[in-house]
Scaffold this motif. Sequence first.
Motif, short mmCIF file in Angstrom:
data_model
loop_
_atom_site.label_atom_id
_atom_site.label_comp_id
_atom_site.label_asym_id
_atom_site.label_seq_id
_atom_site.Cartn_x
_atom_site.Cartn_y
_atom_site.Cartn_z
N GLY A 191 52.59 -12.74 6.93
CA GLY A 191 52.68 -13.29 8.27
C GLY A 191 53.94 -12.88 9.02
O GLY A 191 53.87 -12.45 10.17
N TRP A 192 55.07 -12.98 8.36
CA TRP A 192 56.33 -12.67 9.04
C TRP A 192 56.42 -11.20 9.40
O TRP A 192 56.87 -10.84 10.49
CB TRP A 192 57.52 -13.08 8.18
CG TRP A 192 57.65 -14.57 8.08
CD1 TRP A 192 57.44 -15.35 6.98
CD2 TRP A 192 57.98 -15.47 9.15
NE1 TRP A 192 57.61 -16.67 7.29
CE2 TRP A 192 57.95 -16.78 8.61
CE3 TRP A 192 58.28 -15.30 10.50
CZ2 TRP A 192 58.23 -17.91 9.39
CZ3 TRP A 192 58.56 -16.42 11.27
CH2 TRP A 192 58.52 -17.71 10.70
N LYS A 193 55.96 -10.35 8.48
CA LYS A 193 56.00 -8.90 8.76
C LYS A 193 55.09 -8.57 9.94
O LYS A 193 55.44 -7.78 10.82
CB LYS A 193 55.56 -8.11 7.53
CG LYS A 193 56.64 -8.07 6.45
CD LYS A 193 56.12 -7.35 5.21
CE LYS A 193 56.72 -7.95 3.96
NZ LYS A 193 55.92 -7.71 2.77
N LEU A 194 53.90 -9.20 9.95
CA LEU A 194 52.97 -8.96 11.05
C LEU A 194 53.58 -9.39 12.38
O LEU A 194 53.46 -8.69 13.38
CB LEU A 194 51.69 -9.76 10.82
CG LEU A 194 50.60 -9.08 10.00
CD1 LEU A 194 49.47 -10.07 9.74
CD2 LEU A 194 50.08 -7.87 10.75
N LEU A 195 54.24 -10.54 12.35
CA LEU A 195 54.85 -11.04 13.58
C LEU A 195 55.94 -10.08 14.05
O LEU A 195 56.01 -9.74 15.24
CB LEU A 195 55.43 -12.44 13.33
CG LEU A 195 56.07 -13.12 14.55
CD1 LEU A 195 55.05 -13.28 15.67
CD2 LEU A 195 56.65 -14.46 14.17
N ALA A 196 56.76 -9.62 13.12
CA ALA A 196 57.83 -8.67 13.47
C ALA A 196 57.24 -7.38 14.03
O ALA A 196 57.71 -6.86 15.05
CB ALA A 196 58.68 -8.38 12.24
N ALA A 197 56.18 -6.90 13.38
CA ALA A 197 55.55 -5.66 13.85
C ALA A 197 54.98 -5.85 15.26
O ALA A 197 55.14 -4.98 16.13
CB ALA A 197 54.44 -5.25 12.89
N SER A 198 54.34 -7.01 15.50
CA SER A 198 53.79 -7.28 16.83
C SER A 198 54.90 -7.32 17.87
O SER A 198 54.73 -6.83 18.99
CB SER A 198 53.05 -8.61 16.86
OG SER A 198 52.20 -8.73 15.75
N ALA A 199 56.04 -7.90 17.49
CA ALA A 199 57.16 -7.98 18.42
C ALA A 199 57.63 -6.58 18.79
O ALA A 199 57.89 -6.28 19.96
CB ALA A 199 58.30 -8.79 17.80
N VAL A 200 57.70 -5.70 17.80
CA VAL A 200 58.15 -4.33 18.05
C VAL A 200 57.14 -3.61 18.96
O VAL A 200 57.52 -3.00 19.97
CB VAL A 200 58.33 -3.56 16.72
CG1 VAL A 200 58.53 -2.07 16.98
CG2 VAL A 200 59.49 -4.14 15.94
N VAL A 201 55.87 -3.75 18.63
CA VAL A 201 54.83 -3.11 19.46
C VAL A 201 54.90 -3.64 20.89
O VAL A 201 54.82 -2.88 21.85
CB VAL A 201 53.43 -3.35 18.85
CG1 VAL A 201 52.33 -2.90 19.81
CG2 VAL A 201 53.31 -2.65 17.51
N GLY A 202 55.09 -4.96 21.01
CA GLY A 202 55.17 -5.56 22.33
C GLY A 202 56.37 -5.06 23.12
O GLY A 202 56.32 -4.95 24.34
#
Lengths: 352, 261
Positions: free
Chosen positions: A32-43
């Motif tokens: 979950g945390w990695k996904l959230l971090a990745a989404s933040a970067v993509v965003g």
Amino acid sequence: MSAESESNSGLLRSLVPPDQVDRLFGVCGAHGWKLLAASAVVGALPPLLGLQQGYYMTVISEMFLFAILALSWDIVGGQTGYPSFGNMAFFGIGAYTTAILIKDFAISFPVAMVVAGLVAVAFAAVIGAVVLRLRGHYFAIATLGVLLAAQQISRNLDITGGASGKILLEVPSGTVFYYLFLGVLVVEMGVVYYLSNTRFGFILNAIRDDEEKATAMGFNTTYYKTAAWMLASLFTGVAGGAYSLFNTFIDPQTAYNGAWNVELIAMALLGGSGTVAGPVIGAFGLHTVIEVVETAFVGWQLVLLGIVVIVTVIGFPEGAVGTLREYASEMEYYKRGGMAATDSGEEVSADE
Amino acid sequence: MSKATDAAETDPQGERAVLRTDGVTKRFGGLTAVDDVDVEVQNGEIVGLIGPNGAGKSTLFNCITGTLNADEGRVYLQGQDVTDWPEYKIARAGLGRMFQETRIFGDMTVRKNLLLAAQEGGASVGNLLRRPDDSLLARTEELLDYVDLGGLADTRAGRLSFGQQKLIEFAMELMAEPDLLLMDEPAGGINPAMLENLIQYIRTANEDEEATIFLIEHNMDFVMEIADRIYVLAHGERIAEGTPEEIQNDQRVLDAYLGRE
Ligand SMILES: Nc1ncnc2c1ncn2[C@@H]1O[C@H](COP(=O)(O)OP(=O)(O)OP(=O)(O)O)[C@@H](O)[C@H]1O
Ligand SMILES: [Mg+2]
């Protein structure tokens, strides 16, 4: 294994097998945390890759904004089971707070935004003590009443600029708002995700499923409901605080927008309320659709919204994420639970 | 342990019964659902509460748990007067309850249902914001295996059958380890095979974990087999009290069940 292939007969099931979906949920849950971090970067990438200030940046910023609002609504509406039609009251209070502080008191934007959040929280604490005693329809109507009352008050006061509202001319650039909304959204998703795995999160869900049982188990539900309500108001208030500058203009109609309140409920339900990703996905999806329809068929977006809500509520009451999750867990149940139930003679009919 | 400082807050009889009610009365309009009822449950006992439909059994439970406020009388838990306490506070003081209609949290996973029931740590902010630790997770698995529902931890609780839900509700109480567990018709609506298991679980909890249990039951074989003592209610009044043998031979009880006054 044979039972599995038998019930896997449907086309959908062969194309998207439930256990694959289940595995996907497993991966998401574990990372979950990695996904959230990745989404933040993509965003964060588009402006860096050359997205200029203008229509598209505004639309994406609005998507982030709606995701914040839908996720906030869901903390109380989806996680705790108290569907509020008055969340936009927190938004409006936040919006007016920054507008007034910046225009009339020359307070800096960041400080004003923090204050906006805190004022919304204080308001929520007071209002919550009253409305959170009500349940179901009564709660929904009471919160709508709060929204309408707040709107009326802002119309009648001098400091809010009355019916004509307030215009803010010196505002930061669109890129600032893009990152601001993205940042608040990422923080909020992190907070909700973290809480959903804590005892606090479990208690909120318990209140949603059966508040009387939760009380009988020793939980002072008023305390937890109020905490959830205040948390929701914090993010909504901050978002509102940023919005008045983002929009360069605020009046009672924009600040306390009842149609938006319905929209963000639809977003949470569509995406899947009671989850972290659901309301965000719902906000992105529905806002995109609304934006397209608004451009192509001016004036039809509310009709579309109505249709979407009806179809969702009837066809997928759990929303996109919830429906998928249910689909994924289906196999689990038959594999383990269904068998276990048969073994222990669950189906034996009553005698005597 | 005992907070005997405030005389008004403690049981005037000074005994340490786990539960004692003193003249509890509850009226609904003109109907006296519970009429001047005294009951007492001692530590380690299994006490039964029987009576015809509408006798006031569930209402008495509701007065004990604080779900309803008694119109008259007092309720003492571990010697403390809890009559005017809010329901959640009474529960936290060590009272567990299983409902007649079986209530668990249907949209939460089975695991979360059990984790929620764990009492340790209380309502401190630190505890609320902590994730469940390994020992708690291990205990959850252990209890699920114990009630033969191992492997269902990640299933949405609402998907389970009625009997399975009843077992989950029971496992939640094993997790919570209340000083006193009130069970409203645990045998209602479950099949004979599962009933055998349930009797075994209740026995074990009573003997090994020293759980004190006060249970309402319509299934006479079940209650006669499991209870140390039995109270009988009819029309809100307590008409008998005694061992299972005494109750089975009590003329007033037989009359009440046959509808004679
Ligand atoms: N909330 C209420 N309002 C009005 N009357 C009630 C209420 N709850 C219970 N009663 C009445 O009080 C009486 C006792 O009900 P109660 O549920 O305590 O009976 P019971 O002994 O548990 O019966 P059963 O064995 O059927 O569960 C009944 O006549 C019932 O109709
Ligand atoms: Mg009853």
